[in-house]
Structure formats: C-alpha cells, structure tokens
Design a protein around this motif. Structure first.
Motif, PDB file in Angstrom:
ATOM      1  N   ASP A  13       0.835  -1.191   0.000  1.00 19.70           N
ATOM      2  CA  ASP A  13       0.000   0.000   0.000  1.00 19.70           C
ATOM      3  C   ASP A  13       0.877   1.250   0.000  1.00 19.70           C
ATOM      4  O   ASP A  13       2.095   1.186   0.154  1.00 19.70           O
ATOM      5  CB  ASP A  13      -0.959   0.019   1.187  1.00 19.70           C
TER       6      ASP A  13
ATOM      7  N   THR B 175      -6.856  11.609   3.967  1.00 19.67           N
ATOM      8  CA  THR B 175      -5.820  10.638   3.653  1.00 19.67           C
ATOM      9  C   THR B 175      -6.033  10.132   2.234  1.00 19.67           C
ATOM     10  O   THR B 175      -7.163   9.833   1.839  1.00 19.67           O
ATOM     11  CB  THR B 175      -5.858   9.444   4.626  1.00 19.67           C
TER      12      THR B 175
ATOM     13  N   THR C 211       0.335   5.439   1.467  1.00 20.51           N
ATOM     14  CA  THR C 211      -0.562   6.331   2.177  1.00 20.51           C
ATOM     15  C   THR C 211       0.069   7.708   2.305  1.00 20.51           C
ATOM     16  O   THR C 211       1.231   7.841   2.688  1.00 20.51           O
ATOM     17  CB  THR C 211      -0.894   5.799   3.585  1.00 20.51           C
TER      18      THR C 211
ATOM     19  N   GLY D   5       4.345   3.479   3.420  1.00 16.75           N
ATOM     20  CA  GLY D   5       3.977   2.439   2.469  1.00 16.75           C
ATOM     21  C   GLY D   5       5.159   1.831   1.749  1.00 16.75           C
ATOM     22  O   GLY D   5       6.328   2.042   2.108  1.00 16.75           O
TER      23      GLY D   5
ATOM     24  N   TRP E 269      -9.930   8.277  -1.156  1.00 15.34           N
ATOM     25  CA  TRP E 269      -9.788   9.250  -0.079  1.00 15.34           C
ATOM     26  C   TRP E 269     -10.382   8.628   1.174  1.00 15.34           C
ATOM     27  O   TRP E 269     -11.455   8.034   1.129  1.00 15.34           O
ATOM     28  CB  TRP E 269     -10.546  10.542  -0.403  1.00 15.34           C
ATOM     29  N   ILE E 270      -9.697   8.786   2.318  1.00 19.64           N
ATOM     30  CA  ILE E 270     -10.187   8.244   3.586  1.00 19.64           C
ATOM     31  C   ILE E 270     -10.532   9.416   4.498  1.00 19.64           C
ATOM     32  O   ILE E 270      -9.696  10.292   4.747  1.00 19.64           O
ATOM     33  CB  ILE E 270      -9.151   7.340   4.263  1.00 19.64           C
TER      34      ILE E 270
ATOM     35  N   ARG F  69      -5.026   6.989  -0.096  1.00 20.58           N
ATOM     36  CA  ARG F  69      -4.500   5.642   0.059  1.00 20.58           C
ATOM     37  C   ARG F  69      -4.577   4.875  -1.250  1.00 20.58           C
ATOM     38  O   ARG F  69      -5.615   4.884  -1.931  1.00 20.58           O
ATOM     39  CB  ARG F  69      -5.257   4.886   1.141  1.00 20.58           C
TER      40      ARG F  69
ATOM     41  N   SER G  87      -1.055  11.246   4.204  1.00 17.99           N
ATOM     42  CA  SER G  87      -2.054  11.823   5.101  1.00 17.99           C
ATOM     43  C   SER G  87      -1.648  13.212   5.553  1.00 17.99           C
ATOM     44  O   SER G  87      -0.452  13.537   5.627  1.00 17.99           O
ATOM     45  CB  SER G  87      -2.272  10.924   6.318  1.00 17.99           C
TER      46      SER G  87
ATOM     47  N   SER H 220      -4.109   1.013  -2.687  1.00 16.69           N
ATOM     48  CA  SER H 220      -4.016  -0.392  -2.313  1.00 16.69           C
ATOM     49  C   SER H 220      -3.578  -1.192  -3.531  1.00 16.69           C
ATOM     50  O   SER H 220      -4.256  -1.188  -4.575  1.00 16.69           O
ATOM     51  CB  SER H 220      -5.366  -0.913  -1.812  1.00 16.69           C
TER      52      SER H 220
ATOM     53  N   LYS I 289     -14.482   5.520   3.255  1.00 17.29           N
ATOM     54  CA  LYS I 289     -13.676   5.467   2.045  1.00 17.29           C
ATOM     55  C   LYS I 289     -14.471   6.004   0.860  1.00 17.29           C
ATOM     56  O   LYS I 289     -15.598   5.585   0.610  1.00 17.29           O
ATOM     57  CB  LYS I 289     -13.230   4.031   1.760  1.00 17.29           C
TER      58      LYS I 289
END
Length: 314
Positions: free
Chosen positions: A216, A231, A218, A305, A243-244, A233, A220, A235, A250
């Motif tokens: 992953d 955040t 990330t 990551g 976007w988190i 992210r 943030s 994957s 999510k």
C-alpha cells in the motif's frame, strides 16, 4: 552600459540544462538550446524484468505521438518468440528496422548507460560505453527541440551536455560515466511539518519509486490536534485509489490505477478554495472537499507504504 549598446548573444555553452532524475515515463521535455553538432544526451536506467519495448525520440515539438515529427528515432525493443523463449533485442532507427546491426546487449533487470553523440550529419549511439551504431538524420538537426522517452523503462537520470567532458586524447567516442544522484533517498515513513498550513495555490509534490512487491501507499495530512482530516491511500492488492475521511469512510477515486511495481511515480496535490486537487503522473484524478479553515490548520504531512522516496516538496 549605454542604453543603445547591443548585447552579444549568449554562447551555447552557457545555456545550461540541469540533469533530470527519476522522470515518470512517458516523459517529454524541451532540449534547452536545441540540438547541435557536438551535443550529447546521456540516459541512465534499468530495463524492467518483463520489458517488451522502450523508445527514445529526438523530435520536433512536444508531441506524445511523435511518429510524424521525429527526425531521429531510436526504438529499443524485444520481440518474444513464445511463452517460454527469451526475447532478442533489436533496434529501429529513422523508421526502418535494421537486423544487420549488432545484437543489443540489454537484459531484463540490468542497468544500462545509453549515450547519444550528435554530429553534423549523423548521430552515434553507445551502450554501456561501447559503440553500438550510427545513422544519418531524416530532418535538419536544427529543428530538433524535444526529447521523448516511452515504453518499458525505468529512467534514473537524463543528462544534456553541450561539450564532451569524457574525451581523452584522440578518442573518438566518450566512455561515459553514470550520473551521481544529488539527493539521497528519504526514510519511509516520512514526516514533514507544515508550519503555516495550506493555502490556495500551494502544491505538494511527492516523487518516488514503488517497491517490487508493494502492499500500500498512504499520504495523510494532520492538524494541530493530531487529527487526520484527509488521507490518500493506494491499495496494490485490489489496485484501487481512495480518499479516507477522519471517520474511516472510504471514497473511491474512479480513475486508472497508475502505480506500478518498480516504476517511478509523481503525486501532486494542489490546494484550492474548497479542497485538494489530485494528479498522479501528470494525470488529473479529481478532488476532495475540505474547508479553508481546515486547510489552514493542517500542520503535518505523512507518507508511508511500499515506496522509496526521492522528493517531498511543498
């Protein structure tokens, strides 16, 4: 100096162009001062293990499809013969395949140093310090103002040289030496302070290399109270971007997944009124909403990551 006095033109040797480290491919850039006899372009990189083809174009104009604008095209390619057989590297120059040229000794996973030395009527090409071939131009060299790099290649550095600093005595062809990276790799996880927060017009730039077996990535942004308003992210398991939110919600980003193992990447976050706009490898991927007060209260940028970092700029 009197008002009517004319300035002498700046000589070509003073038109300096710094080397480029870890460009994202496809990569197209202007050649400062254009090409002329005696100029050299050096390309340092690595051939990916499953590479099929990569291409280096010296062209007229910044086109991503330079077939009609390239007076001097060098295409390095591998043509597989079957699912289990190895590929035979070949080369095409000036639009015509030439099987009579020597075999190109570039193997998957190997580093290389490719050097172009431009003369009055032809360009000479060396691979790892050994002369490989030479061929004549299709169009006048004076019209060439752009370098393009495409395909399956990891580029570590590109250098533009107005003179030949590697010539020794009467040697016709320079040996060439790899560039030394001027910046060290940054430790991951990486943290950077944002003393004044973010404001409209500010750009965050993150450049790096995805590891061979990534999990992953990330990025943030945290405020003064260590909250994480936003955040980004990636994957690699399901090849998704999202976007988190601070509550873990999510929001998927509907765009092509542009992170690849052992490939360089560039993430740009543009701060604008109402949020952050995202671009990856030069391709816009939309935006996320954030209030201006929230943006101004951000105090830390964190990156973690499966990546190697080379640049974090803001």
């Amino acid at each position: 100096m009197s008002p009517g006095e004319k300035l002498d033109p700046i000589p070509d040797s003073f038109i300096l162009q710094p080397p480029v480290f870890h460009p994202v491919v496809p990569y197209v850039t202007t050649i400062f001062g254009g090409l002329h006899a005696g100029k050299m372009v050096m390309l340092q990189g690595v051939v990916p293990l499953k590479a099929r083809r990569f291409q280096v174009d010296f062209q007229c104009g910044c086109s991503l499809c330079p077939r009609q604008t390239s007076p001097s095209t060098s295409t390095l390619a591998s043509t597989p013969r079957g699912p289990t057989s190895s590929a035979t590297p070949c080369m095409v120059a000036a639009g015509a395949w030439r099987h009579g040229w020597p075999r190109l000794a570039l193997q998957g996973g190997a580093a290389f140093l490719l050097l172009f030395l431009f003369g009055n009527e032809e360009v000479k090409v060396s691979v790892n310090g050994q002369h490989f071939l030479h061929y004549r131009y299709r169009l006048p060299l004076s019209r060439v103002d752009t370098l393009g790099i495409f395909g399956d290649i990891l580029v570590k550095a590109v250098g533009f040289l107005n003179v030949n600093p590697f010539a020794e005595g009467s040697q016709e062809y320079p040996v060439g030496h790899p560039f030394l990276l001027t910046s060290r790799r940054l430790e991951v996880p990486c943290s950077r302070a944002l003393p004044r927060g973010l404001w409209p017009g500010q750009v965050i730039i993150v450049r790096g290399l995805v590891l061979q077996e990534p999990k992953d990535f990330t990025l943030s942004l945290r405020d003064e109270a260590a909250r994480v308003p936003v955040t980004l992210r990636a994957s690699f398991a399901d090849r998704s971007l999202a976007w988190i939110s601070p509550w873990g919600r999510k929001t998927p980003i509907s765009a092509p997944f542009l992170f690849y193992p052992q490939r360089f990447f560039e993430v740009l976050l543009l701060c604008q009124e109402g949020g952050l706009k995202l671009a990856l490898n030069g391709q816009g991927l939309g935006a996320t909403s954030l209030g201006q007060q929230t943006l101004e209260q951000l105090r830390e940028l964190r990156i973690s990551g499966s990546v190697q970092l080379y640049c974090v700029h803001y």
